[in-house]
Motif scaffolding. Sequence first.
Motif, PDB file in Angstrom:
ATOM      1  N   LEU A   1       0.818  -1.207   0.000  1.00  0.00           N
ATOM      2  CA  LEU A   1       0.000   0.000   0.000  1.00  0.00           C
ATOM      3  C   LEU A   1       0.854   1.260   0.000  1.00  0.00           C
ATOM      4  O   LEU A   1       0.508   2.255  -0.629  1.00  0.00           O
ATOM      5  CB  LEU A   1      -0.953   0.011   1.193  1.00  0.00           C
ATOM      6  CG  LEU A   1      -2.043  -1.059   1.196  1.00  0.00           C
ATOM      7  CD1 LEU A   1      -2.903  -0.933   2.445  1.00  0.00           C
ATOM      8  CD2 LEU A   1      -2.886  -0.999  -0.050  1.00  0.00           C
ATOM      9  N   LYS A   2       1.990   1.212   0.695  1.00  0.00           N
ATOM     10  CA  LYS A   2       2.886   2.368   0.739  1.00  0.00           C
ATOM     11  C   LYS A   2       3.402   2.696  -0.658  1.00  0.00           C
ATOM     12  O   LYS A   2       3.585   3.852  -1.013  1.00  0.00           O
ATOM     13  CB  LYS A   2       4.058   2.096   1.679  1.00  0.00           C
ATOM     14  CG  LYS A   2       4.943   3.288   1.881  1.00  0.00           C
ATOM     15  CD  LYS A   2       5.999   3.018   2.925  1.00  0.00           C
ATOM     16  CE  LYS A   2       6.853   4.253   3.149  1.00  0.00           C
ATOM     17  NZ  LYS A   2       7.870   4.019   4.156  1.00  0.00           N
ATOM     18  N   LYS A   3       3.608   1.660  -1.480  1.00  0.00           N
ATOM     19  CA  LYS A   3       4.066   1.853  -2.853  1.00  0.00           C
ATOM     20  C   LYS A   3       2.922   2.250  -3.782  1.00  0.00           C
ATOM     21  O   LYS A   3       3.125   2.449  -4.964  1.00  0.00           O
ATOM     22  CB  LYS A   3       4.720   0.577  -3.376  1.00  0.00           C
ATOM     23  CG  LYS A   3       6.023   0.244  -2.686  1.00  0.00           C
ATOM     24  CD  LYS A   3       6.613  -1.037  -3.236  1.00  0.00           C
ATOM     25  CE  LYS A   3       7.901  -1.396  -2.510  1.00  0.00           C
ATOM     26  NZ  LYS A   3       8.444  -2.666  -2.978  1.00  0.00           N
ATOM     27  N   GLY A   4       1.701   2.334  -3.257  1.00  0.00           N
ATOM     28  CA  GLY A   4       0.546   2.717  -4.056  1.00  0.00           C
ATOM     29  C   GLY A   4      -0.144   1.557  -4.735  1.00  0.00           C
ATOM     30  O   GLY A   4      -1.039   1.750  -5.545  1.00  0.00           O
ATOM     31  N   GLY A   5       0.231   0.325  -4.407  1.00  0.00           N
ATOM     32  CA  GLY A   5      -0.348  -0.859  -5.029  1.00  0.00           C
ATOM     33  C   GLY A   5      -1.607  -1.316  -4.318  1.00  0.00           C
ATOM     34  O   GLY A   5      -2.128  -0.647  -3.418  1.00  0.00           O
ATOM     35  N   THR A   6      -2.105  -2.452  -4.752  1.00  0.00           N
ATOM     36  CA  THR A   6      -3.266  -3.066  -4.121  1.00  0.00           C
ATOM     37  C   THR A   6      -2.907  -4.492  -3.732  1.00  0.00           C
ATOM     38  O   THR A   6      -1.997  -5.089  -4.296  1.00  0.00           O
ATOM     39  CB  THR A   6      -4.488  -3.107  -5.065  1.00  0.00           C
ATOM     40  OG1 THR A   6      -4.153  -3.913  -6.187  1.00  0.00           O
ATOM     41  CG2 THR A   6      -4.886  -1.726  -5.519  1.00  0.00           C
ATOM     42  N   VAL A   7      -3.633  -5.023  -2.769  1.00  0.00           N
ATOM     43  CA  VAL A   7      -3.463  -6.413  -2.347  1.00  0.00           C
ATOM     44  C   VAL A   7      -4.837  -7.068  -2.437  1.00  0.00           C
ATOM     45  O   VAL A   7      -5.767  -6.654  -1.744  1.00  0.00           O
ATOM     46  CB  VAL A   7      -2.916  -6.513  -0.912  1.00  0.00           C
ATOM     47  CG1 VAL A   7      -2.817  -7.966  -0.480  1.00  0.00           C
ATOM     48  CG2 VAL A   7      -1.569  -5.819  -0.799  1.00  0.00           C
ATOM     49  N   THR A   8      -4.958  -8.075  -3.309  1.00  0.00           N
ATOM     50  CA  THR A   8      -6.220  -8.766  -3.494  1.00  0.00           C
ATOM     51  C   THR A   8      -6.111 -10.185  -2.970  1.00  0.00           C
ATOM     52  O   THR A   8      -5.247 -10.940  -3.399  1.00  0.00           O
ATOM     53  CB  THR A   8      -6.611  -8.793  -4.987  1.00  0.00           C
ATOM     54  OG1 THR A   8      -6.677  -7.451  -5.460  1.00  0.00           O
ATOM     55  CG2 THR A   8      -7.945  -9.465  -5.190  1.00  0.00           C
ATOM     56  N   LEU A   9      -6.979 -10.520  -2.041  1.00  0.00           N
ATOM     57  CA  LEU A   9      -7.070 -11.873  -1.509  1.00  0.00           C
ATOM     58  C   LEU A   9      -8.416 -12.409  -1.988  1.00  0.00           C
ATOM     59  O   LEU A   9      -9.469 -12.026  -1.462  1.00  0.00           O
ATOM     60  CB  LEU A   9      -6.989 -11.860   0.020  1.00  0.00           C
ATOM     61  CG  LEU A   9      -5.730 -11.204   0.605  1.00  0.00           C
ATOM     62  CD1 LEU A   9      -5.858 -11.064   2.106  1.00  0.00           C
ATOM     63  CD2 LEU A   9      -4.507 -12.010   0.243  1.00  0.00           C
ATOM     64  N   VAL A  10      -8.383 -13.258  -2.992  1.00  0.00           N
ATOM     65  CA  VAL A  10      -9.601 -13.741  -3.623  1.00  0.00           C
ATOM     66  C   VAL A  10     -10.523 -14.376  -2.587  1.00  0.00           C
ATOM     67  O   VAL A  10     -10.100 -15.199  -1.785  1.00  0.00           O
ATOM     68  CB  VAL A  10      -9.271 -14.740  -4.759  1.00  0.00           C
ATOM     69  CG1 VAL A  10     -10.537 -15.308  -5.366  1.00  0.00           C
ATOM     70  CG2 VAL A  10      -8.422 -14.080  -5.827  1.00  0.00           C
ATOM     71  N   GLY A  11     -11.769 -13.958  -2.592  1.00  0.00           N
ATOM     72  CA  GLY A  11     -12.749 -14.459  -1.645  1.00  0.00           C
ATOM     73  C   GLY A  11     -12.791 -13.661  -0.355  1.00  0.00           C
ATOM     74  O   GLY A  11     -13.794 -13.666   0.347  1.00  0.00           O
ATOM     75  N   PHE A  12     -11.716 -12.966  -0.014  1.00  0.00           N
ATOM     76  CA  PHE A  12     -11.683 -12.179   1.220  1.00  0.00           C
ATOM     77  C   PHE A  12     -11.930 -10.712   0.924  1.00  0.00           C
ATOM     78  O   PHE A  12     -12.842 -10.109   1.472  1.00  0.00           O
ATOM     79  CB  PHE A  12     -10.352 -12.374   1.949  1.00  0.00           C
ATOM     80  CG  PHE A  12     -10.284 -11.650   3.261  1.00  0.00           C
ATOM     81  CD1 PHE A  12     -11.037 -12.081   4.340  1.00  0.00           C
ATOM     82  CD2 PHE A  12      -9.473 -10.548   3.428  1.00  0.00           C
ATOM     83  CE1 PHE A  12     -10.992 -11.406   5.560  1.00  0.00           C
ATOM     84  CE2 PHE A  12      -9.413  -9.871   4.630  1.00  0.00           C
ATOM     85  CZ  PHE A  12     -10.176 -10.299   5.706  1.00  0.00           C
TER      86      PHE A  12
END
Length: 90
Positions: free
Chosen positions: A36-47
């Motif tokens: 997130l600090k780098k401006g990205g996203t984190v996707t956890l499928v189903g969560f």
Amino acid sequence: MNKSELIDQIADEADLSKAAAGRALDAAIGAVSKALKKGGTVTLVGFGTFYVGKRAARTGRNPRTGAAIKIKSAKVPKFRAGKALKDTVN
């Protein structure tokens, strides 16, 4: 549920020691924070998906004096729940 209760749950479910579960949780939180600090996203499928949102600059009021103050724009972490999590809750 707080962090220590979550660590206990992880340790029981994954058959790990509490220390190992704590390190794993800290590593996961650290990885999400770095992305997130780098401006990205984190996707956890189903969560769900963690992402960075933008909050615009705005004018606010000092509650003590009532004077107008300027509030700077900011980047804020946000979370959008996935379908499986929504279905579990409902």
